[in-house]
Design a protein around this motif. Sequence first.
Motif, PDB file in Angstrom:
ATOM      1  N   THR A   1      40.979  58.310  32.219  1.00  8.24           N
ATOM      2  CA  THR A   1      41.313  57.086  33.234  1.00  8.24           C
ATOM      3  C   THR A   1      41.872  56.393  33.632  1.00  8.24           C
ATOM      4  O   THR A   1      43.188  56.153  33.225  1.00  8.24           O
ATOM      5  CB  THR A   1      40.717  56.077  31.614  1.00  8.24           C
ATOM      6  N   THR A   2      42.411  55.780  34.884  1.00  5.27           N
ATOM      7  CA  THR A   2      43.205  55.524  35.748  1.00  5.27           C
ATOM      8  C   THR A   2      43.015  54.123  35.514  1.00  5.27           C
ATOM      9  O   THR A   2      42.095  53.245  34.796  1.00  5.27           O
ATOM     10  CB  THR A   2      42.748  55.630  36.877  1.00  5.27           C
ATOM     11  N   PRO A   3      44.098  53.178  35.700  1.00  5.14           N
ATOM     12  CA  PRO A   3      44.037  51.669  35.566  1.00  5.14           C
ATOM     13  C   PRO A   3      43.608  51.683  36.658  1.00  5.14           C
ATOM     14  O   PRO A   3      42.863  52.031  37.590  1.00  5.14           O
ATOM     15  CB  PRO A   3      45.919  51.444  35.917  1.00  5.14           C
ATOM     16  N   LYS A   4      43.129  49.785  36.775  1.00  6.51           N
ATOM     17  CA  LYS A   4      42.905  49.276  37.640  1.00  6.51           C
ATOM     18  C   LYS A   4      42.885  49.528  39.290  1.00  6.51           C
ATOM     19  O   LYS A   4      43.733  49.461  38.943  1.00  6.51           O
ATOM     20  CB  LYS A   4      42.876  47.803  37.705  1.00  6.51           C
ATOM     21  N   THR A  28      38.399  49.923  36.713  1.00 11.56           N
ATOM     22  CA  THR A  28      39.089  51.445  36.807  1.00 11.56           C
ATOM     23  C   THR A  28      38.479  52.537  36.695  1.00 11.56           C
ATOM     24  O   THR A  28      37.227  52.171  36.661  1.00 11.56           O
ATOM     25  CB  THR A  28      39.850  51.533  34.871  1.00 11.56           C
TER      26      THR A  28
END
Length: 369
Positions: free
Chosen positions: A60-63, A92
Amino acid sequence: MSKLGNLGARLHRGEVSYDFIGHRKLWYGISVLITITAILGLGVRGLNMGIDFQGGAVFTTPKTSVSVSQAEEYAAEASGHDAVVQKLGNGTLRIQIAGMDTQQSDQIKTELAKDFKVDPERIAADLVGPSWGDQIANKAWQGLAIFMVLVVIYLAIAFEWRMAIAALVALIHDITITVGIYALVGFEVTPGTVIGLLTILGYSLYDTVVVFDSLKEQTKDITKQTRFTYSEIANRSINGTLVRSINTTVVALLPVAGLLFIGGGFLGAGTLNDISLSLFVGLAAGAYSSIFIATPLVADLKEREPQLKALKKRVLAKRAQGGDQAEPSAAVAGEAYDGPEDAAPAVVGPRETSAARSRGRGRPSGKRR
């Protein structure tokens, strides 16, 4: 009253009908063709099992402003495997890569951090081991097997073993078609898919039981009459519940179609596809199987019984003696068989109403002056 509602009332009263049982070989052939296609799709392409079943890593990446397609390229380059990327509501990205272990996951996380130009610590990584996936798969199969056994036991007690067999065949038919469609379109199989399968099996069973209940009621003491065969009364049961089945199916399919085509397709909410496709295909297949598979199969099994074979011979003999041209498989369009024994068997098409018969009896035989 609407045209569909008026048709439903006429079907229920037996004023009009369609010979479903008489065309059962056609329905069997269509089902066999669809089932073979589904099995071929399953054998050639196989199922796209999600990481919950075969293990893997979820990142899960940041925005970010990186697009889904670009993220798929980054993930494929970093892992050497195809990735499933979903854009979440807060901007995200959720990246799923199957078949990864802990060491590979750390390397991929580092590569993704470089591509996304963020600190590796800001990318969350969750691992699902292959043993966990095997447990989930085994539990899913166990749940499905238990459901099938309970269905057969219930129907055998509430109705009879022939109806239980017919319902089981219809359920297997629905599962095979739904799983085959998943293989053909390549949608990911997740726990949501399993939930959808169990849901549509319950719906299919409900639709089948409605017809079976009507059939059980109408065939009480069937051997004490010589007007209708078992197949004709089974056909009447299908026609009597036909519009109800269609209305229930359409109402159920509309919101599911919204999830599948608008939510999953137009809006790009891919997380909805895993459950909505199974519901959509399964609901349609369940409505089809309850009408075209389960009840005709019951009629086939029942008319192998000696007493019902003898009944069919008596019915046909009586019609031949009376000069009636109705075929044994003709759809029943008359009233229930509690009338006089010498009444003519019903035929397909509209019948004379009670009001018209009353006017006919009260009208003088001579010409009006």
